[in-house]
Every structure is written in structure tokens, then in C-alpha cells.
Design a protein around this motif. Structure first.
Motif, PDB file in Angstrom:
ATOM      1  N   UNK A  91       0.912  -1.276  -0.077  1.00  0.00           N
ATOM      2  CA  UNK A  91       0.245  -0.164   0.165  1.00  0.00           C
ATOM      3  C   UNK A  91       0.726   1.173  -0.336  1.00  0.00           C
ATOM      4  N   UNK A  92       0.714   1.940  -0.746  1.00  0.00           N
ATOM      5  CA  UNK A  92       1.416   3.063  -1.013  1.00  0.00           C
ATOM      6  C   UNK A  92       0.060   4.805  -1.134  1.00  0.00           C
ATOM      7  N   UNK A  93       0.631   5.395  -0.192  1.00  0.00           N
ATOM      8  CA  UNK A  93      -0.346   6.624  -0.032  1.00  0.00           C
ATOM      9  C   UNK A  93      -0.315   7.530  -0.499  1.00  0.00           C
ATOM     10  N   UNK A  94      -1.591   8.129  -1.877  1.00  0.00           N
ATOM     11  CA  UNK A  94      -1.588   8.787  -2.820  1.00  0.00           C
ATOM     12  C   UNK A  94      -1.849  10.572  -2.406  1.00  0.00           C
ATOM     13  N   UNK A  95      -2.150  11.309  -2.950  1.00  0.00           N
ATOM     14  CA  UNK A  95      -3.248  12.790  -2.295  1.00  0.00           C
ATOM     15  C   UNK A  95      -2.884  13.504  -3.271  1.00  0.00           C
ATOM     16  N   UNK A  96      -4.555  13.993  -3.748  1.00  0.00           N
ATOM     17  CA  UNK A  96      -4.867  15.006  -5.082  1.00  0.00           C
ATOM     18  C   UNK A  96      -6.089  15.526  -4.379  1.00  0.00           C
ATOM     19  N   UNK A  97      -6.411  16.092  -5.079  1.00  0.00           N
ATOM     20  CA  UNK A  97      -7.188  17.324  -4.572  1.00  0.00           C
ATOM     21  C   UNK A  97      -8.886  17.448  -5.780  1.00  0.00           C
ATOM     22  N   UNK A 106     -18.913  24.604  -2.814  1.00  0.00           N
ATOM     23  CA  UNK A 106     -20.306  24.393  -1.684  1.00  0.00           C
ATOM     24  C   UNK A 106     -20.993  26.154  -1.762  1.00  0.00           C
ATOM     25  N   UNK A 107     -21.917  25.588  -2.070  1.00  0.00           N
ATOM     26  CA  UNK A 107     -22.991  26.792  -2.560  1.00  0.00           C
ATOM     27  C   UNK A 107     -22.302  27.877  -3.279  1.00  0.00           C
ATOM     28  N   UNK A 108     -21.876  29.195  -3.379  1.00  0.00           N
ATOM     29  CA  UNK A 108     -21.459  30.017  -4.314  1.00  0.00           C
ATOM     30  C   UNK A 108     -19.683  30.086  -3.289  1.00  0.00           C
ATOM     31  N   UNK A 109     -18.780  29.358  -2.747  1.00  0.00           N
ATOM     32  CA  UNK A 109     -17.836  28.611  -2.352  1.00  0.00           C
ATOM     33  C   UNK A 109     -17.327  27.476  -2.649  1.00  0.00           C
ATOM     34  N   UNK A 110     -16.164  27.951  -3.861  1.00  0.00           N
ATOM     35  CA  UNK A 110     -15.635  27.030  -4.780  1.00  0.00           C
ATOM     36  C   UNK A 110     -13.977  27.158  -4.016  1.00  0.00           C
ATOM     37  N   UNK A 111     -13.801  25.626  -4.431  1.00  0.00           N
ATOM     38  CA  UNK A 111     -12.278  25.235  -3.021  1.00  0.00           C
ATOM     39  C   UNK A 111     -11.932  23.845  -3.185  1.00  0.00           C
ATOM     40  N   UNK A 112     -10.206  23.466  -3.429  1.00  0.00           N
ATOM     41  CA  UNK A 112     -10.200  22.442  -3.642  1.00  0.00           C
ATOM     42  C   UNK A 112      -9.484  21.742  -2.377  1.00  0.00           C
TER      43      UNK A 112
END
Lengths: 170, 224
Positions: free
Chosen positions: A64-70, A75-81
Motif C-alpha cells: 500500500x502506498x499513500x496518494x494525495x490529490x485534490x 459549496x454553494x457560492x464557495x469553490x475550493x480544492x
């Protein structure tokens, strides 16, 4: 005036009609605010898109290896990653397995062989929770359910992951 | 001067009877701490209301600076805590008052319970009181999120998951509170703000009015 057909008096008639009209007006006034308040409940979530997590199937082995992504989150009017992470490996059949690292006990982050005392297990440092390699919780440790498994798709040899799916307790 | 103003108004709209109905009533001897000191237990209801008034006033002033938006909520609280003269005191009143009001409410409930004051004919007022208790808990729960710090965020996450455990409608209830199926975020904060500042206070005022009118109609329960 006293014949039997005259059962509704003028006063009663006015009472009924005014109550009815008033009721309709009140209801008309309330429909939009109530519909507005419950909108989130009736909206079907648009999540479930598969995201390229930036790893090709060739790079995944049986450890097992850990991977990270976005992922893009609206969220309503709020965009995030916000970032997501997973532990990925190939099982004995060569199929890719992607496990959520979120401990099903209290939501800490588990890691593969995170403790020297527990080789070949996922280990949660918060309360010593343990999971076997397939993500199933070890009885007698705090977690009561296996680690969720990500929905996955392989397109052109690249791993795409969707939502983590919860599993029933062991 | 004041008497003249009062007379001028009274002459036109006859306010003395209204005033008399509200304020002029006998306090029975057995609830007056001046006669029997142990009668201080009868003060807890009034103290609950007193702290509630403090909560309303301090909350009104806090909204002059507070912004219910995930980018700015914490910053606006930090700003008023550090930059605005006396705002720390006002927020302190609201913060500590929130706990004191629950304590007073519990003491008041205990008094009514152990004196048996909820018995016929006052069952209805007990029910109204329990509803007030639930509204107060709701105010505490929704107010806790508003500073939008880590403690607030994760406490709300836990609270929402508890709401999700309600049989049959839990999931819908959770989404209705959170404003989104998966995210505790911008829409959760605006929702909690609206509930905390408008919906629950409105319910509270109505219930308090009923509570007080019932006390006045039925009188305080007799001595033990």
C-alpha cells in the motif's frame, strides 16, 4: 326563511369564505420560504465524478502506498480544492484497491505499518486502531467498521477515484 | 417633568390600567426571600429571564461586527476580540451567559420539579417550559458554530451526525440543518446564523410570552 335548505347562515358563509381565502393567502405566502429552506434536502448531490489521482496502474504494487490529490468542491457560492488521500495497492488478483485513510472510529488518519509493533496492518495512532491489508478492522481494537473503499475506474492505465463507500462492520 | 409627560400620554391613551396589569401584582409571602430566606429558590426563573435579556442585548451588539461567512467569520470574531474597545467584554457576556442561562434554567426546573409545582392545573406551563428548554439548547448548539474555529466546526460535525441518527428522517434532518448533503461549510454557517439569530429567538419570545401569561393567570403555586 326557515325552510330546511337554509342550513348555512350568512354569518357562517362569510366565516367560511374569509377563513378559506385567508388560509389560501397564508399558504401562498409560506410556500416559497418553506421550499427555499428545504432546498438542500431535495437537491440531488452532483458528486460522484471520477478524478484523476495522478498515478498510473503500473506504479501500483502490492505494498500500500499513500496518494494525495485534490478535488474541486463547490459549496454553494464557495469553490475550493480540498485534498483527498487514499492507500492504494494491488491485491493478489492484480486488482487495484484504494482505501480511505479515515479511521472509522473517530476520524483520525491511518497509515500502513504506522506502528513497528503491527507489521502488515493499517494503524491508527489516536487509539491504536488496527485494520488488515484489505481494510477490515481487527476485532478488539476501537474501530467497528472497515475502512471505506473508493469507487474506482481505470482509464488508459491511469487510476481515477470517486467517492469513498462505507462498508459494514466485521 | 417626567410626571407631566406621563400625564400627557395617560390623558390621551389611558395607559395606567395596562401598566397596572403588567407590574402591579402581589408577591405572596412564601415566595418572598425577605420573609423566608429559603424562598430564594423562587428566583431562578426570573434569573433565567434576566440572563436571557443579557444574551439578547449582547447578541444584538455582536452582530454589528460578526459576519456569517466562512472566509470572514473567524476574522470578524478575532477582530472584535482584539481591536474593538470593550467588545471582548460583550462577547464574554454572550459566551459565559450562554452557559449560565442553562444552569439557571436547570435550577428553575429542579425547583419546579421538587416542589411539585408542575401538577394540575400547571401542566401546560411545564410543557411550555420544556419547549423553552429545547429552544435554549438549540440556541446553544447553533451559536457554538458561529466563531468558525476548529472546536466549533468539529462540534457541529458531531452534532450533525447525532441529528443524522434520528430514525427514518435523520438523513433529511441532517441535510436540512447542514444545508448540504456532504459539506459542513458556507451554507451550514449561514443557516446556523439565521436559526440562531432569527428563528429560535422568535420561537423563544413566543414561548416566554405564553409562559409568563400562564403564570399570571394561574398564580405561583402555593407554599409546601
Amino acid at each position: 326563511m326557515s325552510n330546511k335548505k337554509q342550513q348555512v347562515s350568512r354569518r357562517q358563509f362569510l366565516n367560511y369564505t374569509l377563513t378559506g381565502v385567508g388560509g389560501f393567502m397564508a399558504a401562498g405566502l409560506l410556500v416559497s420560504p418553506l421550499r427555499m429552506a428545504i432546498d438542500p434536502v431535495l437537491k440531488h448531490s452532483s458528486s460522484g465524478d471520477f478524478v484523476n489521482v495522478g498515478i498510473s496502474v503500473d506504479e501500483i504494487n502490492d505494498t500500500p502506498q499513500r496518494i494525495d490529490w485534490t478535488v474541486e468542491q463547490v459549496d454553494g457560492w464557495y469553490k475550493s480544492e480540498p485534498s483527498r488521500s487514499a492507500w492504494v495497492y494491488k491485491d493478489e488478483n492484480g486488482d487495484v484497491v484504494a482505501l480511505s485513510p479515515i479511521c472509522t472510529h473517530l476520524g483520525c488518519v491511518v497509515s500502513w505499518e504506522g506502528s513497528d509493533q503491527h507489521p502488515d496492518h493499517f494503524y491508527c495512532p489516536c487509539h491504536n486502531g488496527l485494520y488488515t491489508k484489505d481494510g477490515v478492522n481487527v476485532p478488539g481494537t476501537p474501530p467497528l467498521a472497515p475502512l471505506p473503499v473508493y469507487e474506482q475506474e481505470i482509464r488508459d492505465g491511469i487510476l481515477f477515484l470517486g467517492n469513498p463507500i462505507e462498508r459494514e462492520g466485521a | 417633568m417626567l410626571q407631566k409627560v406621563y400625564d400627557w400620554i395617560d390623558e390621551r391613551i389611558d395607559i395606567t390600567p395596562i401598566w397596572r396589569d403588567i407590574a402591579d401584582h402581589e408577591v405572596p409571602e412564601h415566595v418572598n426571600p425577605a420573609h423566608h430566606f429559603s424562598a430564594f429558590v423562587y428566583c431562578f426563573g426570573g434569573l433565567t429571564f434576566f440572563v436571557t435579556v443579557i444574551q439578547i442585548l449582547s447578541g444584538m451588539f455582536l452582530t454589528m461586527y460578526y459576519v456569517p461567512d466562512i472566509e470572514n467569520a473567524w476574522k470578524s470574531v478575532y477582530y472584535l476580540q482584539t481591536e474593538v474597545a470593550h467588545a471582548q467584554i460583550v462577547r464574554g457576556m454572550h459566551h459565559w451567559g450562554a452557559s449560565v442561562v442553562i444552569v439557571m434554567l436547570l435550577l428553575h426546573t429542579l425547583r419546579v420539579f421538587f416542589q411539585g409545582a408542575y401538577k394540575k392545573p400547571r401542566e401546560l406551563n411545564w410543557i411550555v417550559g420544556v419547549l423553552i428548554f429545547f429552544v435554549m439548547l438549540g440556541l446553544g448548539f447553533t451559536g457554538y458554530l458561529l466563531p468558525w474555529d476548529n472546536k466549533a466546526y468539529f462540534a457541529t460535525q458531531v452534532g450533525l451526525e447525532i441529528a443524522g441518527q434520528v430514525p427514518f428522517i435523520g438523513e433529511q434532518l441532517r441535510i436540512l440543518l447542514a444545508g448540504d448533503a456532504t459539506i459542513v461549510g458556507a451554507q451550514t454557517l449561514t443557516r446556523f446564523f439565521a436559526i440562531h439569530v432569527f428563528f429560535l429567538p422568535a420561537a423563544l419570545f413566543g414561548l416566554l410570552a405564553v409562559h409568563f401569561i400562564l403564570i399570571r393567570r394561574q398564580g405561583i403555586s402555593g407554599p409546601l
